[in-house]
Design an enzyme around this catalytic site. Structure first.
Site, PDB file in Angstrom:
ATOM      1  N   SER A   1       0.655  -1.221  -0.116  1.00  0.00           N
ATOM      2  CA  SER A   1      -0.107   0.082   0.239  1.00  0.00           C
ATOM      3  C   SER A   1       0.910   1.114  -0.035  1.00  0.00           C
ATOM      4  O   SER A   1       1.898   1.279  -0.561  1.00  0.00           O
ATOM      5  CB  SER A   1      -1.061  -0.040   1.218  1.00  0.00           C
ATOM      6  OG  SER A   1      -1.772   0.976   1.175  1.00  0.00           O
ATOM      7  N   ASN A   2       0.542   2.513   0.346  1.00  0.00           N
ATOM      8  CA  ASN A   2       1.369   3.521   0.608  1.00  0.00           C
ATOM      9  C   ASN A   2       0.742   4.474   1.597  1.00  0.00           C
ATOM     10  O   ASN A   2      -0.296   4.031   2.404  1.00  0.00           O
ATOM     11  CB  ASN A   2       1.105   4.258  -0.845  1.00  0.00           C
ATOM     12  CG  ASN A   2      -0.408   4.644  -1.201  1.00  0.00           C
ATOM     13  OD1 ASN A   2      -0.986   5.395  -0.562  1.00  0.00           O
ATOM     14  ND2 ASN A   2      -0.989   3.938  -2.283  1.00  0.00           N
ATOM     15  N   TYR A   3       1.155   5.779   1.737  1.00  0.00           N
ATOM     16  CA  TYR A   3       0.945   6.653   3.124  1.00  0.00           C
ATOM     17  C   TYR A   3      -0.584   7.238   3.025  1.00  0.00           C
ATOM     18  O   TYR A   3      -0.594   8.289   3.749  1.00  0.00           O
ATOM     19  CB  TYR A   3       2.212   7.232   3.299  1.00  0.00           C
ATOM     20  CG  TYR A   3       3.357   6.732   3.534  1.00  0.00           C
ATOM     21  CD1 TYR A   3       3.403   5.697   4.858  1.00  0.00           C
ATOM     22  CD2 TYR A   3       4.376   6.620   2.910  1.00  0.00           C
ATOM     23  CE1 TYR A   3       4.610   5.281   5.305  1.00  0.00           C
ATOM     24  CE2 TYR A   3       5.638   5.908   3.172  1.00  0.00           C
ATOM     25  CZ  TYR A   3       5.511   5.266   4.291  1.00  0.00           C
ATOM     26  OH  TYR A   3       6.749   4.650   4.470  1.00  0.00           O
TER      27      TYR A   3
END
Length: 415
Positions: A215-217
């Site tokens: 995923s990402n932030y």
């Protein structure tokens, strides 16, 4: 007169501009209004209760009760009595407390109890006014249906500096209130009323196995703010959201939330919904790649043996929607960059490749921009080559969302 017989409750807070409250009361009474006054403790350092009580012809209230006899000053009764609650001057401290629901004095307790429209006239030094915290608090108040902001003026301030932060003059405030009560005032037509807009937000989650993912932030703050800005302009918004820690500031009857955790789920939702939409803002941080062979069971650690993860490309949602876009549909995308050197070229390339009408460029290199913060600094590029880019300074994400919503509105032929 438009103020004849109206009940105006005036809240006065601790600003040097409190001296203007005396003239404001005089003007309101002259216009036929009945005025009652609540002061904060700090306001008494700038103007006396006796002065304001003499002008409004009612006792001025400061505390929740009279310490000499225990008589209760009911904030509920005050809120019920008022046709309009005006807080002027409104300090940065009071605005912050209003935005967050703090009720530590009679003035603020009455705000939280008021059933009537509420307006605030900010007054503070220019650095306090333009501070991101103050701007965010004003944005929160603007999003509330019954709170109006009487914009401060530019000029010489008590500090000796010159800039925005002077409380509006009493005559301007009186005129503002008259317009709020005017029977001739036409009902406002929201610029996106009747329009259906798709917004994507948050991070997609790509499973490796039942307990791990790629995923990402992204927190979803920017996308959720855009959904709210569009809803406040009258649009019927469908918010397709991946993983997000952001939440809507309140319940909107014209925002429908559609969960879509993975890139595949978000693509399927957009492909189903987009054909019925008038426009879309693709703000979600969608993974470019997803595990090619997600495992059905938890991967077991195998000593020091490397774990090789094979990834495959996901579908480019904005590009796919751009490919099927019909005439009249408007799409806006985002480009998040980390390199300043080629950021503009990359954004313009995405603008054409994805058949977007505008693209919003922001950079993780800019302080206060990017994931997890409440501010953003962006440049909006238009598809039309003769339209100059709109370079925005660092603002709250709510304000940036408003700028993006206005851009979409103009392209759809609204105001």
């Amino acid at each position: 007169m438009s103020l004849q017989g109206k009940h105006i409750l005036l809240g006065v807070t601790g600003s040097i501009a409190a001296y203007k409250a005396a003239m404001l009361i005089r003007l309101l009474v002259r216009e036929g209004a009945e005025v009652r006054v609540i002061m904060s403790q700090a306001a008494r350092d700038f103007v006396t209760p006796l002065t304001l009580a003499t002008l409004c012809r009612h006792p001025v209230l400061v505390d929740n009760f009279d310490p000499t006899n225990g008589a209760w000053n009911s904030h509920i009764s005050l809120g019920e009595w008022a046709d309009h609650y005006l807080i002027a001057p409104a300090t940065a401290n009071t605005l912050a407390k209003m935005a967050r629901g703090v009720a530590d004095n009679l003035l603020l307790c009455t705000y939280l109890s008021a059933r009537c429209p509420v307006s605030v006239a900010p007054a503070m030094d220019l650095d306090m006014y333009r501070h991101p915290a103050t701007q965010e608090n004003l944005s929160i108040l603007k999003r509330r249906d019954n709170v109006g902001i009487i914009e401060p003026g530019d000029g010489e301030l008590a500090s000796g500096l010159v800039g925005k932060g002077r409380m509006a003059e009493p005559e301007e405030i009186c005129q503002y209130l008259s317009s709020r009560f005017s029977g001739d005032k036409k009902e406002e037509v929201l610029p996106l009323a009747g329009k259906k807009i798709l917004v994507t937000a948050g991070a997609t989650v790509e499973p490796i196995d039942p307990v791990r993912f790629v995923s990402n932030y992204s927190t979803g703050k920017m996308g959720y703010a855009i959904a709210e800005a569009l809803a406040m302009r009258g649009a019927d918004v469908t918010l397709v959201t991946g993983h997000a820690t952001a939440v809507l500031s309140r319940t909107y009857s014209n925002i429908e939330i559609v969960p879509a955790l993975s890139a595949a789920q978000m693509y399927e939702a957009c492909a189903r919904l987009f054909p019925q939409m008038d426009g879309a803002v693709f703000c979600a941080a969608v993974a470019d790649y997803t595990p090619a062979f997600p495992m059905g069971e938890k991967y077991k650690h195998d000593g020091n043996k490397p774990f090789v993860l094979e990834l495959k490309p996901t579908k480019d949602i904005a590009a796919e929607m751009g490919r099927i876009k019909r005439d009249g549909q408007i799409t806006i995308g985002f480009a998040l960059e980390t390199s300043a050197a080629s950021a503009e070229d990359y954004a313009r390339g995405k603008l054409q490749a994805k058949n977007l009408d505008a693209i919003v460029l922001n950079s993780l290199r800019d302080k206060g921009a990017g994931f997890g913060v409440d501010t953003n600094k962006v440049t909006i590029f238009d598809r039309e080559p003769d339209v100059q880019p709109t370079v925005l300074p660092l603002k709250s994400k709510a304000e940036v969302a408003g700028d993006i919503a206005d851009c979409l509105c103009r392209k759809l032929g609204g105001k």
